[in-house]
Design a protein around this motif. Structure first.
Motif, PDB file in Angstrom:
ATOM      1  N   ASP A 132     110.698  62.075 -40.114  1.00  0.00           N
ATOM      2  CA  ASP A 132     111.297  61.241 -39.070  1.00  0.00           C
ATOM      3  C   ASP A 132     110.990  59.792 -39.421  1.00  0.00           C
ATOM      4  OD1 ASP A 132     112.016  59.844 -36.774  1.00  0.00           O
ATOM      5  OD2 ASP A 132     111.492  61.529 -35.470  1.00  0.00           O
ATOM      6  N   GLU A 133     112.029  59.055 -39.791  1.00  0.00           N
ATOM      7  CA  GLU A 133     111.825  57.675 -40.242  1.00  0.00           C
ATOM      8  C   GLU A 133     111.777  56.677 -39.084  1.00  0.00           C
ATOM      9  OE1 GLU A 133     113.205  57.031 -44.638  1.00  0.00           O
ATOM     10  OE2 GLU A 133     114.927  57.634 -43.432  1.00  0.00           O
ATOM     11  N   SER A 134     111.772  57.160 -37.853  1.00  0.00           N
ATOM     12  CA  SER A 134     111.687  56.223 -36.731  1.00  0.00           C
ATOM     13  C   SER A 134     110.290  55.604 -36.678  1.00  0.00           C
ATOM     14  CB  SER A 134     112.030  56.907 -35.407  1.00  0.00           C
ATOM     15  OG  SER A 134     111.133  57.965 -35.152  1.00  0.00           O
ATOM     16  N   GLN A 135     109.296  56.259 -37.305  1.00  0.00           N
ATOM     17  CA  GLN A 135     107.932  55.725 -37.333  1.00  0.00           C
ATOM     18  C   GLN A 135     107.671  54.900 -38.587  1.00  0.00           C
ATOM     19  OE1 GLN A 135     104.879  58.519 -36.305  1.00  0.00           O
ATOM     20  NE2 GLN A 135     105.670  58.402 -34.231  1.00  0.00           N
ATOM     21  N   ALA A 136     108.028  55.438 -39.732  1.00  0.00           N
ATOM     22  CA  ALA A 136     107.851  54.734 -41.009  1.00  0.00           C
ATOM     23  C   ALA A 136     108.900  55.263 -41.976  1.00  0.00           C
ATOM     24  CB  ALA A 136     106.454  54.985 -41.562  1.00  0.00           C
ATOM     25  N   ASN A 137     109.451  54.369 -42.778  1.00  0.00           N
ATOM     26  CA  ASN A 137     110.474  54.780 -43.733  1.00  0.00           C
ATOM     27  C   ASN A 137     109.855  55.411 -44.967  1.00  0.00           C
ATOM     28  OD1 ASN A 137     112.643  53.989 -42.219  1.00  0.00           O
ATOM     29  ND2 ASN A 137     112.828  51.981 -43.175  1.00  0.00           N
TER      30      ASN A 137
END
Length: 159
Positions: free
Chosen positions: A61-66
């Protein structure tokens, strides 16, 4: 923990089914990896699973870190280690997975082509689109009828 439908996924398909012992061991390795997976020092919200005994699926889940190139490289290294340790092929894109009577089977492209030719694979046969990029597509576009898949364009001359 819930993952965004836009979470990135990577699917690695084995050329053979993992046995139960292998699946448990591989899941332990994957879990240890995803629990400490980082991108530029940022922890990634990640999970790993094995579906049908054939597919290793990594989700981030890239909403936290890419995800970065380095973090992707580290996951590929892990998959290559699994490949060597369990003597399986996880990178051959010419192995095609499909379902017959609810059971997943994997064939080399030439053998799959023969099955299409002799009508063992029909337009309705479920095939796996391992090119899906995110969680939403994994849930909705991963298992598709042969006629609706990229496979049908490759083998169109046989339909």
């Amino acid at each position: 923990m819930s993952f965004s439908p836009q979470s990135r996924v990577w699917i690695y398909q084995s050329n053979r089914k993992f046995n139960q012992t292998e699946e448990v061991e591989i899941l332990q390795k994957l879990s240890a990896f995803t629990n400490q997976w980082k991108a530029h020092g940022n922890e990634l919200l990640a999970k790993a699973e094995i579906r049908y005994g054939f597919f290793i699926i990594l989700t981030v889940d890239e909403s936290q870190a890419n995800v970065t190139g380095c973090s992707i490289d580290s996951s590929v290294r892990l998959i290559k280690e699994i490949e060597q340790e369990y003597n399986v092929d996880l990178f051959n894109r010419f192995n095609i997975a499909y379902k017959i009577d609810g059971e997943v089977k994997v064939q080399a492209k030439e053998d799959f082509e023969t099955l299409v030719n002799i009508k063992q694979i029909t337009p309705e046969t479920i095939v796996f689109n391992n090119m899906v990029q995110n969680l939403a597509d994994l849930e909705n576009k991963w298992e598709v009828a042969f006629k609706d898949s990229w496979h049908s364009t490759v083998f169109a001359h046989l339909l």
